[in-house]
Write a protein that holds these residues in place. Structure first.
Motif, PDB file in Angstrom:
ATOM      1  N   PHE A 109       0.827  -1.206   0.000  1.00  0.00           N
ATOM      2  CA  PHE A 109       0.000   0.000   0.000  1.00  0.00           C
ATOM      3  C   PHE A 109       0.863   1.258   0.000  1.00  0.00           C
ATOM      4  CE2 PHE A 109      -2.782  -3.225   1.801  1.00  0.00           C
ATOM      5  CZ  PHE A 109      -3.962  -2.992   1.120  1.00  0.00           C
ATOM      6  N   VAL A 110       1.933   1.229   0.760  1.00  0.00           N
ATOM      7  CA  VAL A 110       2.818   2.396   0.832  1.00  0.00           C
ATOM      8  C   VAL A 110       3.548   2.579  -0.495  1.00  0.00           C
ATOM      9  CG1 VAL A 110       4.674   3.496   2.145  1.00  0.00           C
ATOM     10  CG2 VAL A 110       3.048   2.018   3.315  1.00  0.00           C
ATOM     11  N   GLU A 111       3.940   1.470  -1.102  1.00  0.00           N
ATOM     12  CA  GLU A 111       4.578   1.542  -2.418  1.00  0.00           C
ATOM     13  C   GLU A 111       3.611   2.115  -3.459  1.00  0.00           C
ATOM     14  OE1 GLU A 111       7.685   0.959  -2.895  1.00  0.00           O
ATOM     15  OE2 GLU A 111       8.236  -0.064  -1.029  1.00  0.00           O
ATOM     16  N   ALA A 112       2.304   1.881  -3.224  1.00  0.00           N
ATOM     17  CA  ALA A 112       1.287   2.377  -4.159  1.00  0.00           C
ATOM     18  C   ALA A 112       0.864   3.806  -3.862  1.00  0.00           C
ATOM     19  CB  ALA A 112       0.059   1.468  -4.113  1.00  0.00           C
ATOM     20  N   GLY A 113       1.473   4.422  -2.823  1.00  0.00           N
ATOM     21  CA  GLY A 113       1.161   5.814  -2.506  1.00  0.00           C
ATOM     22  C   GLY A 113       0.487   6.019  -1.169  1.00  0.00           C
ATOM     23  N   GLY A 114       0.333   4.947  -0.373  1.00  0.00           N
ATOM     24  CA  GLY A 114      -0.260   5.060   0.956  1.00  0.00           C
ATOM     25  C   GLY A 114       0.680   5.712   1.947  1.00  0.00           C
ATOM     26  N   LEU A 115       0.148   6.086   3.112  1.00  0.00           N
ATOM     27  CA  LEU A 115       0.926   6.855   4.078  1.00  0.00           C
ATOM     28  C   LEU A 115       1.978   6.037   4.812  1.00  0.00           C
ATOM     29  CD1 LEU A 115       1.460   9.488   5.632  1.00  0.00           C
ATOM     30  CD2 LEU A 115      -0.385   8.806   7.216  1.00  0.00           C
ATOM     31  N   MET A 116       1.570   4.967   5.494  1.00  0.00           N
ATOM     32  CA  MET A 116       2.564   4.234   6.279  1.00  0.00           C
ATOM     33  C   MET A 116       2.089   2.820   6.604  1.00  0.00           C
ATOM     34  SD  MET A 116       2.331   6.104  10.000  1.00  0.00           S
ATOM     35  CE  MET A 116       0.761   6.297  10.865  1.00  0.00           C
ATOM     36  N   THR A 117       3.036   1.976   6.935  1.00  0.00           N
ATOM     37  CA  THR A 117       2.745   0.618   7.379  1.00  0.00           C
ATOM     38  C   THR A 117       3.660   0.262   8.540  1.00  0.00           C
ATOM     39  OG1 THR A 117       2.660  -1.714   6.745  1.00  0.00           O
ATOM     40  CG2 THR A 117       4.354  -0.399   5.698  1.00  0.00           C
ATOM     41  N   TYR A 118       3.098  -0.421   9.510  1.00  0.00           N
ATOM     42  CA  TYR A 118       3.916  -1.122  10.506  1.00  0.00           C
ATOM     43  C   TYR A 118       3.377  -2.540  10.503  1.00  0.00           C
ATOM     44  CZ  TYR A 118       6.271  -2.748  14.638  1.00  0.00           C
ATOM     45  OH  TYR A 118       7.072  -3.489  15.478  1.00  0.00           O
TER      46      TYR A 118
ATOM     47  N   GLU B 123       8.587  -4.289   9.873  1.00  0.00           N
ATOM     48  CA  GLU B 123       9.055  -3.112   9.150  1.00  0.00           C
ATOM     49  C   GLU B 123       8.082  -1.951   9.295  1.00  0.00           C
ATOM     50  OE1 GLU B 123       9.702  -4.408   5.150  1.00  0.00           O
ATOM     51  OE2 GLU B 123       7.725  -5.296   4.960  1.00  0.00           O
ATOM     52  N   PHE B 124       8.672  -0.775   9.450  1.00  0.00           N
ATOM     53  CA  PHE B 124       7.930   0.468   9.583  1.00  0.00           C
ATOM     54  C   PHE B 124       8.336   1.359   8.421  1.00  0.00           C
ATOM     55  CE2 PHE B 124       7.652   4.670  12.125  1.00  0.00           C
ATOM     56  CZ  PHE B 124       6.400   4.954  11.575  1.00  0.00           C
ATOM     57  N   ILE B 125       7.398   1.649   7.523  1.00  0.00           N
ATOM     58  CA  ILE B 125       7.680   2.422   6.318  1.00  0.00           C
ATOM     59  C   ILE B 125       6.763   3.644   6.260  1.00  0.00           C
ATOM     60  CG2 ILE B 125       7.849   2.368   3.794  1.00  0.00           C
ATOM     61  CD1 ILE B 125       8.053  -0.690   3.985  1.00  0.00           C
ATOM     62  N   ILE B 126       7.331   4.784   5.958  1.00  0.00           N
ATOM     63  CA  ILE B 126       6.568   6.032   5.849  1.00  0.00           C
ATOM     64  C   ILE B 126       6.741   6.619   4.454  1.00  0.00           C
ATOM     65  CG2 ILE B 126       6.320   8.403   6.699  1.00  0.00           C
ATOM     66  CD1 ILE B 126       7.365   7.461   9.392  1.00  0.00           C
ATOM     67  N   ASN B 127       5.653   7.102   3.894  1.00  0.00           N
ATOM     68  CA  ASN B 127       5.681   7.750   2.586  1.00  0.00           C
ATOM     69  C   ASN B 127       5.447   9.246   2.790  1.00  0.00           C
ATOM     70  OD1 ASN B 127       5.137   8.753  -0.007  1.00  0.00           O
ATOM     71  ND2 ASN B 127       4.196   6.829  -0.685  1.00  0.00           N
ATOM     72  N   LEU B 128       6.514  10.046   2.698  1.00  0.00           N
ATOM     73  CA  LEU B 128       6.407  11.491   2.925  1.00  0.00           C
ATOM     74  C   LEU B 128       5.643  12.197   1.810  1.00  0.00           C
ATOM     75  CD1 LEU B 128       9.876  12.484   4.441  1.00  0.00           C
ATOM     76  CD2 LEU B 128       7.686  12.127   5.604  1.00  0.00           C
ATOM     77  N   LYS B 129       5.644  11.603   0.616  1.00  0.00           N
ATOM     78  CA  LYS B 129       4.851  12.178  -0.481  1.00  0.00           C
ATOM     79  C   LYS B 129       3.363  12.131  -0.125  1.00  0.00           C
ATOM     80  CE  LYS B 129       7.977  10.815  -4.256  1.00  0.00           C
ATOM     81  NZ  LYS B 129       8.099   9.961  -5.459  1.00  0.00           N
TER      82      LYS B 129
END
Length: 329
Positions: A256-265, A301-307
């Motif tokens: 989801f984050v790779e697709a433009g979502g905000l974040m995942t944990y 993994e904790f990933i954040i999408n700043l875009k």
């Protein structure tokens, strides 16, 4: 006469030895066939499949050279899974690898003899796939995503970003295995953080837009997405609606984050897929699923999408940003 008889016996013996040698050579060069069953599409889970193939390569298996993978994709239509599982059984594959919780029931119902490796399941024991994690006891083994702390961590991150957060919309799928338990864990975490939950059941793609509309009506300050094959099959639509609704969302999967979502944990699903290859290797070498313990998640993994954050006018606090394993800028 005796000489002719001796020659015939010698010829028969030679033929027997030669035949045995050929049979042994054929057996030695038999190329194993792995069945892979997924509820999604190849494009949706490309990173997971890359990890699985990488795990196989590390163990000496190269697709198309010394092993074959028979793929069956339900493309988000769960009703197709029983027929697809039956196809793999008819092909007499050596082992079936399942792509997630939505797939596991169909694989189990299709065969009690072909070994099955779950790339992951929410609760293998609770869902009836294993007698225990240590000794599964049947023809199914694999990996578990059972990690009760996940929901609490997701809500904790949302509260750190929005200290005044009081309402969270939870999107799940009541007919998907593991959903009731995940929701229960989320409810327990919500009590600890004094957050009110509004559950939205997303069982069909047409429910996605309705769920966001209801979340906005209920004045939700954020969205928490539980594992859901319907949502995972439409990541672009989901993240676009989240942005349109200006609702920050935390997801159960990096896709989801790779697709433009905000974040995942979340549990690292790609790591589980890579580890699934070790089960395939052991089974092809003669081990039985009954004696191969189900393994727990080891990597998160904790990933954040700043875009995505910028798109909805959100600033991620530095103390949260610094803890991310990956930041998409």
């Amino acid at each position: 006469m005796n000489k002719i008889f001796q020659m015939r016996c010698f010829a028969i013996a030679i033929a027997f030895v030669f035949g045995a040698a050929v049979a042994e050579a054929q057996q030695a060069t038999k190329i194993p066939r792995i069945g892979f069953l997924s509820s999604l599409s190849p494009a949706t889970v490309s990173a997971r499949m890359d990890a699985f193939r990488q795990g196989l390569r590390e163990l000496g298996y190269v697709e198309g050279k010394n092993m074959v993978i028979e793929y069956r994709w339900a493309e988000g239509t769960i009703d197709r899974l029983p027929d697809l599982a039956a196809e793999l059984v008819r092909l007499k594959v050596d082992v079936i690898v399942t792509g997630g919780p939505a797939v596991n029931p169909s694989a189990k119902n299709a065969t009690s003899t072909i070994p099955i490796v779950m790339s992951f399941d929410n609760d293998p024991v609770g869902n009836g796939y294993a007698a225990s994690l240590a000794r599964p006891g049947g023809n199914i083994t694999g990996l578990s995503t059972l990690a009760p702390e996940i929901s609490g961590k997701q809500l904790e991150l949302l509260k750190e970003i929005f200290p005044t957060l009081s309402r969270v919309a939870v999107f799940g799928n009541s007919i998907q295995p593991g959903n009731p338990q995940a929701l229960k864990e989320t409810e327990l975490a919500a009590k600890a953080f004094k957050v009110q939950l509004h559950y939205q059941d997303v069982r069909d793609p047409t429910n996605i837009e309705t769920a966001f509309r209801e979340a906005s009506k209920g004045r939700a300050g954020a969205v928490l997405v539980l594992g859901n094959v319907v949502v995972t099959s439409h990541p672009k639509q989901f993240v676009e609606l989240a942005a349109k609704s200006r609702l920050p969302a935390i997801y159960w999967s990096p896709e989801f984050v790779e697709a433009g979502g905000l974040m995942t944990y979340s549990v690292s699903i790609t790591d589980l897929f890579r580890r699934a290859a070790t089960y395939v290797d052991k089974i092809l070498k003669g081990r039985t699923p009954a004696d191969l313990p189900v393994e727990q998640p080891m990597k998160f993994e904790f990933i954040i999408n700043l875009k995505a954050a910028k798109q909805i006018g959100l600033t991620i606090p530095p103390n949260v940003l610094v803890r991310a394993d990956k930041v998409i800028r």
